[in-house]
Design a protein around this motif. Structure first.
Motif, mmCIF file in Angstrom:
data_model
loop_
_atom_site.group_PDB
_atom_site.id
_atom_site.type_symbol
_atom_site.label_atom_id
_atom_site.label_comp_id
_atom_site.label_asym_id
_atom_site.label_seq_id
_atom_site.Cartn_x
_atom_site.Cartn_y
_atom_site.Cartn_z
ATOM 1 N N GLN A 55 0.825 -1.210 0.000
ATOM 2 C CA GLN A 55 0.000 0.000 0.000
ATOM 3 C C GLN A 55 0.861 1.263 0.000
ATOM 4 O O GLN A 55 0.489 2.276 -0.593
ATOM 5 C CB GLN A 55 -0.971 -0.041 1.167
ATOM 6 N N GLN A 56 2.022 1.189 0.625
ATOM 7 C CA GLN A 56 2.961 2.308 0.607
ATOM 8 C C GLN A 56 3.426 2.564 -0.830
ATOM 9 O O GLN A 56 3.561 3.724 -1.247
ATOM 10 C CB GLN A 56 4.159 1.996 1.508
ATOM 11 N N ALA A 57 3.658 1.509 -1.582
ATOM 12 C CA ALA A 57 4.043 1.662 -2.990
ATOM 13 C C ALA A 57 2.942 2.385 -3.759
ATOM 14 O O ALA A 57 3.216 3.317 -4.522
ATOM 15 C CB ALA A 57 4.328 0.302 -3.615
ATOM 16 N N CYS A 58 1.709 1.981 -3.541
ATOM 17 C CA CYS A 58 0.581 2.616 -4.234
ATOM 18 C C CYS A 58 0.456 4.090 -3.860
ATOM 19 O O CYS A 58 0.249 4.945 -4.733
ATOM 20 C CB CYS A 58 -0.715 1.877 -3.928
ATOM 21 N N LYS A 59 0.599 4.388 -2.585
ATOM 22 C CA LYS A 59 0.500 5.792 -2.153
ATOM 23 C C LYS A 59 1.607 6.627 -2.777
ATOM 24 O O LYS A 59 1.384 7.772 -3.179
ATOM 25 C CB LYS A 59 0.560 5.884 -0.629
ATOM 26 N N SER A 60 2.798 6.076 -2.853
ATOM 27 C CA SER A 60 3.913 6.799 -3.458
ATOM 28 C C SER A 60 3.656 7.053 -4.940
ATOM 29 O O SER A 60 3.902 8.148 -5.441
ATOM 30 C CB SER A 60 5.218 6.023 -3.285
ATOM 31 N N LEU A 61 3.159 6.043 -5.635
ATOM 32 C CA LEU A 61 2.854 6.206 -7.058
ATOM 33 C C LEU A 61 1.698 7.178 -7.255
ATOM 34 O O LEU A 61 1.723 7.997 -8.180
ATOM 35 C CB LEU A 61 2.557 4.850 -7.698
#
Length: 135
Positions: A55-61
């Motif tokens: 989810q951190q990856a998604c938020k960053s993207l």
């Protein structure tokens, strides 16, 4: 060491399947893709931490960060854990799979961003993410 860690994360991205997963399938799909060493890492780190990284990856993207910048960030945080080179490679490989399956499950609108990956040339990996894996 950072280049090798990033290369391991990029290798983990290559396991991405062509069909986006649903968020409720994330854990099951991830576990079927793990090697025995990665499964041991997953057991130690836990599903909640894997979901958090995904989810951190998604938020960053979502915020406009490139996938390359996110991979470097994760690599640097792994290096700070003080792992041996072998452990670092295994955890980076595992993290790459978590991120790839996380993007497929939680933010499939960003799947095309995986094509932006530029692994270090010294890794022996291709210079661009194989687009045929995303079709």
């Amino acid at each position: 060491m950072l280049k090798k860690t990033i290369a391991a994360i990029f290798t983990g991205f290559l396991v991405l399947t062509s069909t986006p997963a649903r968020a409720d399938q994330f854990s099951d799909l991830l576990q079927t893709a793990l090697t025995p060493d990665e499964a041991a890492i997953h057991k130690t780190r836990g599903t909640a931490k894997a979901q958090q990284l995904a989810q951190q990856a998604c938020k960053s993207l979502d915020a406009g960060k490139s996938i390359n910048d996110f991979a470097v960030e994760i690599s640097q945080s792994l290096i700070q854990e003080g792992l041996s080179q072998e452990q670092l490679q295994n955890v980076a490989q595992y993290s790459g799979k978590v991120i790839a399956f996380g993007i497929a499950a939680y933010c499939p609108q960003h799947l095309s961003k995986l094509e932006e990956l530029q692994p270090p040339s010294a890794s022996g990996l291709p210079n661009a993410f194989p687009s045929n894996l995303l079709k």
